[in-house]
Design an enzyme around this catalytic site. Structure first.
Site, PDB file in Angstrom:
ATOM      1  N   ASP A  38       0.735  -1.020   0.175  1.00 41.90           N
ATOM      2  CA  ASP A  38       0.126   0.176   0.106  1.00 41.90           C
ATOM      3  C   ASP A  38       0.943   1.199   0.026  1.00 41.90           C
ATOM      4  O   ASP A  38       2.191   1.260  -0.115  1.00 41.90           O
ATOM      5  CB  ASP A  38      -1.004  -0.068   1.125  1.00 41.90           C
ATOM      6  CG  ASP A  38      -2.395   0.596   0.846  1.00 41.90           C
ATOM      7  OD1 ASP A  38      -2.192   1.757   0.420  1.00 41.90           O
ATOM      8  OD2 ASP A  38      -3.180  -0.244   0.853  1.00 41.90           O
ATOM      9  N   HIS A  64      -2.892   3.090  -4.782  1.00 42.01           N
ATOM     10  CA  HIS A  64      -2.281   2.707  -3.503  1.00 42.01           C
ATOM     11  C   HIS A  64      -0.961   1.923  -3.819  1.00 42.01           C
ATOM     12  O   HIS A  64      -0.665   0.932  -3.098  1.00 42.01           O
ATOM     13  CB  HIS A  64      -3.299   1.418  -2.822  1.00 42.01           C
ATOM     14  CG  HIS A  64      -4.332   2.369  -2.203  1.00 42.01           C
ATOM     15  ND1 HIS A  64      -4.280   3.085  -1.116  1.00 42.01           N
ATOM     16  CD2 HIS A  64      -5.706   2.042  -2.299  1.00 42.01           C
ATOM     17  CE1 HIS A  64      -5.397   3.426  -0.672  1.00 42.01           C
ATOM     18  NE2 HIS A  64      -6.418   2.880  -1.584  1.00 42.01           N
ATOM     19  N   GLU A  85     -10.137   2.618  -4.529  1.00 40.92           N
ATOM     20  CA  GLU A  85      -9.827   3.964  -4.353  1.00 40.92           C
ATOM     21  C   GLU A  85      -8.641   4.493  -5.063  1.00 40.92           C
ATOM     22  O   GLU A  85      -7.539   4.907  -4.840  1.00 40.92           O
ATOM     23  CB  GLU A  85      -9.192   4.127  -2.914  1.00 40.92           C
ATOM     24  CG  GLU A  85     -10.303   3.501  -1.973  1.00 40.92           C
ATOM     25  CD  GLU A  85      -9.860   3.693  -0.389  1.00 40.92           C
ATOM     26  OE1 GLU A  85     -10.911   4.077   0.349  1.00 40.92           O
ATOM     27  OE2 GLU A  85      -8.895   3.686   0.160  1.00 40.92           O
TER      28      GLU A  85
END
Ligand code: ACM
Ligand code: ZN
Length: 762
Positions: free
Chosen positions: A198, A288, A348
């Protein structure tokens, strides 16, 4: 719970010479049958016990069961494992549902037959739970353990009973991961989703791209670390400290981090496999992946990487070099993880760079893609083809639905607010795993309802066809670790909620009984103590956040965990090991502020909770004479996060409601102000339980009774007020930005809930 069966055994075992001899070896410890997850069928044969000692032999009927037999011998502290029948025999069967097993114990033997390796492991875990908690001690005392004679037939409800650990935001060592795998195995959880990368850290060695870990696995303390350090002090909680063994001093500079070498990964995969657990690696992309885009060029849209409007700069689907990079990383991942499922992430993704990037825009033109969502779908499909060509199947977070879902990828549904994601994916024929953030995100703060919210969860949506339901693979809890820096905090967040996930995923819905589960969960606490698992001790009971009394009262507190002790202060300080021990109800005759704190069986500090007992008089009723039943609600277009600010936002509508609720037409940005009168049926002390997601407040007679303000997941807070019979001005405030929850329950001092039809007027 612990009993010595020696005397009863002697009475019984005179019938069986071998066991009579065994019984001469000293007392046999046994424990009542209390299993979690609850098996489908359990028959106990009273008064018969199978005795296990270090000389007990373990046999297996198929070479592939050797690791299972060795694993069982390690659990039991026995010495002999051999092919063929033995005191305990493991047998592979076929035909039933994968994971199903039968366990039969008699005074002479224990037999486990399992469908597939995972079925045998499930039987072993049941046998383990039939043994006294002491079996879990790392140093096995030389004891004789008794297993009650039972016949258990059992099979899993879902094939997927998962737990995800984010090792990027904070890092967990190989041994810490193995400890979590051990705990999962005990409760028959069988999928470990390993969130390996991440923005905050890349945790797996990729030989072709060494900078990913040389640079990407280390960082200076970030805002999460600083918050954890602050919380450690504020809450007197060492579990929030950044562990010293994760720090690395380089040229006088302190860096935080760590990573797994490929050998570490192989070792962990093997360790999990022995315990019947498949590991699903996740290398999150195209978003990410800051460690990748900032250490290698040609991966992102521009070399200027960092934070965008909401999320980090993603990989560039317009560049062949980026696709090649992503595939090269996965090529090494495929070599390390034998399980067929691999998780691409896909959540995301900040798409602002893509809108400006000539390569991305060209890719869209060349492929007839109209939106950046479709560009993400194009990237995902490219990767999926690569996965499939390498014998792997893709899982992605539910954002992979947007822009066009492929035929074969499995969707991990996490956005509770994207309610239709699982319906849409299953209608399209894709499999779905349920991990809706509320209640399955185990990094969310726990309260007295969080275990039950998982236990009561129904993992399907209304109106789904049987075909759609069959595509639901199971359930999973996710432990995101931004604010979880240590092994202790991680295990505290995981347990006991993971026990509820385990049972939801394993036991049939027809067996569900919260009360029964609660007792069996409590029975597990001592076992977890022996395993040194710092699970969250359930909330203390017997008081509200604020309490009212007239004259004098006694404060009676109880802890649902019988292994914990309670200490308290009344001067506002946080209790320590030297503070007063709660042993009996405490008399109070003046307003008193208590701070109660639990301590674990090993003396470690648990949580503390503050509560006020307010010496009160019955508040007089108003002279007003409201004439209409119900309450008036005013909706404001509210985007803030404090109830007091709601009425400054633009007004959107006015409603009349019978009970406290979100009126049907109210959605989106919600700020509600609900007013009217509460009709107290008698002079009494009333309790108000206010549940909301996000914040809410309740004032009666202009005085705050429940303060449940601020942004949060569903949370109930309770308060009390002494009221004279008659009408009392009532004002409830509530806000939320995606639909939310709002409920108020009012009870009298007899504990009876007062029906809303009798309560409200305006
Ligand atoms: C997620 O919580 N971003 C999957
Ligand atoms: Zn680009």
């Amino acid at each position: 719970m612990k009993k010595t069966y020696c005397q009863r055994l002697f009475g019984l075992l005179t019938l069986t010479g071998t066991l009579l001899l065994a019984s001469c070896g000293g007392p046999v410890e046994t424990q009542k049958v209390s299993l979690l997850p609850q098996p489908a069928h359990v028959e106990e044969t009273p008064e018969q016990v199978f005795v296990i000692s270090s000389g007990t032999t373990i046999g297996y009927n198929s070479p592939e069961l050797l690791p299972a037999a060795v694993y069982l011998s390690e659990i039991l502290g026995t010495e002999s494992v051999k092919e063929g029948a033995a005191d305990i025999t493991l047998t592979l069967t076929t035909g039933d549902k994968e994971g199903a097993y039968t366990l039969v114990t008699t005074a002479q033997s224990a037999d486990i037959s399992g469908c597939g390796y995972s079925g045998v492991i499930a039987g072993i875990e049941t046998l383990r739970q039939l043994l006294p908690d002491g079996i879990e001690a790392k140093q096995k005392p030389h004891r004789r353990w008794g297993v009650p004679a039972v016949r258990i037939t059992d099979s899993p409800r879902y094939e997927w009973r998962g737990l995800m650990l984010d090792v990027s935001r904070h890092f967990y060592s190989k041994e810490e991961v193995m400890e979590l795998l051990d705990l999962m195995a005990l409760y028959k959880m069988n999928k470990f989703h390993w969130h390996l990368t991440d923005d905050q850290g890349w945790r797996v060695e990729i030989k072709q791209y060494p900078l990913l870990t040389e640079k990407g696995a280390w960082r200076h303390f970030n805002s999460h670390d600083r918050e954890c350090i602050r919380l450690a002090k504020e809450q007197d909680n060492p579990d929030y400290k950044i562990p010293a063994d994760k720090l690395h001093i380089e040229n006088g500079d302190t860096l935080y981090g760590g990573f797994y070498t490929q050998d570490d990964v192989r070792e962990i995969v093997q360790y999990a496999g022995i315990r019947g657990i498949d590991i699903v690696p996740e290398i999150d992309m195209p978003g990410h992946m800051l460690a990748a885009v900032s250490n290698y060029s040609g991966v992102s849209c521009t070399d200027n990487t960092g934070w965008g409007t909401t999320f980090s700069s993603p990989a560039c689907p317009g560049k062949d070099t980026a696709i090649e990079f992503c595939q090269n990383v996965y090529k090494e991942i495929f070599q390390l993880f034998p399980y067929k499922y691999v998780h691409i992430g896909g959540d995301e993704v900040e798409k602002t760079n893509w809108k400006k990037c000539p390569d991305c825009q060209k890719r869209m033109r060349d492929n007839g893609l109209k939106t950046e969502e479709q560009l993400q779908a194009w990237f995902t499909h490219q990767m999926e083809e690569f996965f499939n060509a390498n014998g792997k199947e893709m899982i992605g977070w539910d954002e992979i639905i947007e822009g066009g879902l492929s035929e074969t990828s499995t969707v991990m549904w996490w956005r509770s607010w994207a309610k239709n994601a699982s319906r849409e994916a299953t209608a399209h024929g894709n499999k779905v795993i349920y991990t809706p953030n509320s209640p399955f995100y185990l990094d969310y703060q726990q309260d007295k309802k969080s275990v039950r919210a998982i236990y009561d969860y129904v993992p399907e949506l209304e109106g789904m066809t049987t075909e759609q339901q069959q595509l639901i693979m199971g359930v999973q809890g996710n432990i995101w670790c931004e604010w979880i820096p240590s092994r202790e905090r991680m295990l505290y967040m995981a347990a006991p909620r993971m026990l509820a996930i385990a049972e939801l995923g394993w036991s049939g819905p027809e067996q569900a009984s919260w009360e029964d589960f609660r007792h069996r969960m409590t029975d597990q606490f001592n076992r977890l103590n022996v395993m040194d698992i710092p699970y969250r001790i359930p909330d203390l009971e017997g008081f509200n956040e604020s309490n009212a009394f007239i004259g004098a009262t006694t404060v009676e507190v109880s802890c649902p965990d019988p292994t914990a002790v309670i200490r308290y202060t009344t001067d506002g300080t946080i209790p320590t090991a030297e503070s007063a021990l709660y042993e009996a109800p405490i008399p109070v005759s003046e307003t008193t502020d208590f701070t109660f704190r639990t301590f674990r069986a090993n003396g470690a500090k648990g949580d503390f909770v503050k509560t006020r007992f307010v010496k009160s008089e019955y508040a007089p009723a108003t002279q007003a004479a409201p004439s209409s039943p119900g309450l008036s609600a005013v909706w404001h277009d509210f985007r803030g996060n404090r109830c007091a600010d709601i009425d400054q936002a633009p007004l959107k509508g006015r409603y009349k409601i019978e009970d406290v609720c979100i009126p049907k037409k109210v959605s989106g940005n919600i700020g509600l102000v609900v007013k009217g009168y509460l009709s107290a049926p008698a002079d009494d002390i009333y309790s108000f339980a206010l549940l909301s997601d996000d914040g809410s407040t309740l004032a009666i007679d202009g005085e705050m009774v429940v303060d449940n303000d601020g942004p949060h997941a569903p949370k109930e807070m309770t308060g009390q007020k002494a009221l004279k019979k008659g009408y009392h001005p009532f004002e409830l405030r509530y806000f939320d930005s995606n639909g939310g929850t709002l409920q108020l329950k009012v009870t009298g001092s007899d504990g009876q809930t007062i029906p809303f039809t009798n309560l409200y007027m305006h």
